[in-house]
Every structure is written in structure tokens, then in C-alpha cells.
Scaffold this motif. Sequence first.
Motif, PDB file in Angstrom:
ATOM      1  N   SER A   5       0.840  -1.207   0.000  1.00 46.60           N
ATOM      2  CA  SER A   5       0.000   0.000   0.000  1.00 46.60           C
ATOM      3  C   SER A   5       0.871   1.252   0.000  1.00 46.60           C
ATOM      4  O   SER A   5       0.532   2.270  -0.610  1.00 46.60           O
ATOM      5  CB  SER A   5      -0.947  -0.012   1.194  1.00 46.60           C
ATOM      6  OG  SER A   5      -0.219   0.041   2.405  1.00 46.60           O
ATOM      7  N   TRP A   6       2.032   1.179   0.683  1.00 49.42           N
ATOM      8  CA  TRP A   6       2.950   2.321   0.671  1.00 49.42           C
ATOM      9  C   TRP A   6       3.540   2.524  -0.719  1.00 49.42           C
ATOM     10  O   TRP A   6       3.736   3.661  -1.173  1.00 49.42           O
ATOM     11  CB  TRP A   6       4.076   2.122   1.692  1.00 49.42           C
ATOM     12  CG  TRP A   6       3.579   2.245   3.101  1.00 49.42           C
ATOM     13  CD1 TRP A   6       3.422   1.252   3.995  1.00 49.42           C
ATOM     14  CD2 TRP A   6       3.158   3.448   3.731  1.00 49.42           C
ATOM     15  NE1 TRP A   6       2.921   1.745   5.170  1.00 49.42           N
ATOM     16  CE2 TRP A   6       2.751   3.110   5.034  1.00 49.42           C
ATOM     17  CE3 TRP A   6       3.070   4.784   3.344  1.00 49.42           C
ATOM     18  CZ2 TRP A   6       2.275   4.044   5.940  1.00 49.42           C
ATOM     19  CZ3 TRP A   6       2.607   5.717   4.255  1.00 49.42           C
ATOM     20  CH2 TRP A   6       2.211   5.340   5.527  1.00 49.42           C
ATOM     21  N   VAL A   7       3.772   1.469  -1.423  1.00 49.31           N
ATOM     22  CA  VAL A   7       4.282   1.568  -2.804  1.00 49.31           C
ATOM     23  C   VAL A   7       3.236   2.230  -3.688  1.00 49.31           C
ATOM     24  O   VAL A   7       3.553   3.105  -4.509  1.00 49.31           O
ATOM     25  CB  VAL A   7       4.673   0.165  -3.335  1.00 49.31           C
ATOM     26  CG1 VAL A   7       5.003   0.217  -4.812  1.00 49.31           C
ATOM     27  CG2 VAL A   7       5.831  -0.403  -2.546  1.00 49.31           C
ATOM     28  N   LEU A   8       1.979   1.851  -3.529  1.00 46.81           N
ATOM     29  CA  LEU A   8       0.903   2.466  -4.318  1.00 46.81           C
ATOM     30  C   LEU A   8       0.744   3.953  -3.981  1.00 46.81           C
ATOM     31  O   LEU A   8       0.566   4.797  -4.874  1.00 46.81           O
ATOM     32  CB  LEU A   8      -0.415   1.727  -4.085  1.00 46.81           C
ATOM     33  CG  LEU A   8      -0.539   0.333  -4.684  1.00 46.81           C
ATOM     34  CD1 LEU A   8      -1.875  -0.291  -4.301  1.00 46.81           C
ATOM     35  CD2 LEU A   8      -0.394   0.409  -6.190  1.00 46.81           C
ATOM     36  N   ILE A   9       0.803   4.260  -2.691  1.00 48.20           N
ATOM     37  CA  ILE A   9       0.664   5.664  -2.278  1.00 48.20           C
ATOM     38  C   ILE A   9       1.792   6.504  -2.858  1.00 48.20           C
ATOM     39  O   ILE A   9       1.559   7.577  -3.449  1.00 48.20           O
ATOM     40  CB  ILE A   9       0.617   5.769  -0.736  1.00 48.20           C
ATOM     41  CG1 ILE A   9      -0.685   5.188  -0.211  1.00 48.20           C
ATOM     42  CG2 ILE A   9       0.785   7.220  -0.296  1.00 48.20           C
ATOM     43  CD1 ILE A   9      -0.736   5.041   1.296  1.00 48.20           C
ATOM     44  N   TRP A  10       3.039   6.034  -2.702  1.00 48.14           N
ATOM     45  CA  TRP A  10       4.177   6.813  -3.195  1.00 48.14           C
ATOM     46  C   TRP A  10       4.199   6.873  -4.715  1.00 48.14           C
ATOM     47  O   TRP A  10       4.578   7.893  -5.303  1.00 48.14           O
ATOM     48  CB  TRP A  10       5.486   6.269  -2.653  1.00 48.14           C
ATOM     49  CG  TRP A  10       5.718   6.766  -1.252  1.00 48.14           C
ATOM     50  CD1 TRP A  10       5.523   6.092  -0.104  1.00 48.14           C
ATOM     51  CD2 TRP A  10       6.131   8.085  -0.901  1.00 48.14           C
ATOM     52  NE1 TRP A  10       5.794   6.889   0.971  1.00 48.14           N
ATOM     53  CE2 TRP A  10       6.181   8.131   0.511  1.00 48.14           C
ATOM     54  CE3 TRP A  10       6.473   9.231  -1.603  1.00 48.14           C
ATOM     55  CZ2 TRP A  10       6.553   9.268   1.204  1.00 48.14           C
ATOM     56  CZ3 TRP A  10       6.854  10.359  -0.901  1.00 48.14           C
ATOM     57  CH2 TRP A  10       6.886  10.379   0.478  1.00 48.14           C
TER      58      TRP A  10
END
Length: 114
Positions: A5-10
Motif C-alpha cells: 500500500s505504501w508503494v501504491l501511495i508513493w
Amino acid sequence: MPWWSWVLIWTGLVLGLLAMLVWFGFALFTKAMATGKALQDLGDRVAGVTQGQETPAQGRFRPSIFTDPTDLYLALELVRRDRAQRRQRRRDSLIARGKLSITRSLTQRTDTDA
């Protein structure tokens, strides 16, 4: 929160930043092109003046400080009369079509200072 999810957000944030930079770059480019065209036109006009060629006058500016006050007053009166005549013609056409009698009273409006 899972790590992906952090990869998608960034990824979304970076893509948004890149889109914003492209948008601002395009806007800056169009403004720079317009400025360049205006400077080129100005350079052409200056070159025409320095070579003694007469450029066509585009409504030459005349400061009103050097104009006679009575001439200015007469010009202002002409504008006021023309505006009053246009208003009266419009009013007459509205009366002729019957619209003014529906929406407003039929009293004649007059300016006290005219």
C-alpha cells in the motif's frame, strides 16, 4: 497497512508530482512563446522606427492633460447625450413591444444633473 500500500501511495504521489510539473512546464512554455512573439513584434517596430519607416498608428495616445478643459467637457457631454439617446431608443422599443409595461412602471426616468 501492508507494505505494497505504501508503494501504491508513493507511486501515486510521484505520478501526481510529474503531472503537475508537466502542466506547469507547458503553461510556462506557452507564456514564454507569447512573450517571445511580443518581443519580436516590438523589435520589428523599433527597427522600423530607427530605419525611418513610419509604422501605422494604432489610435495614438494623447494625454488629456494638454487638452483644453472646455473641449474635454464638450466631449463628455456628447458621450452623455449619446448614452441618453441610446437608453431612450431602447426604452421606446421596449414600450413598443409591450415588455416594459409588464416589468416596470411607465414613469419617465430623468437625470437631475443632465
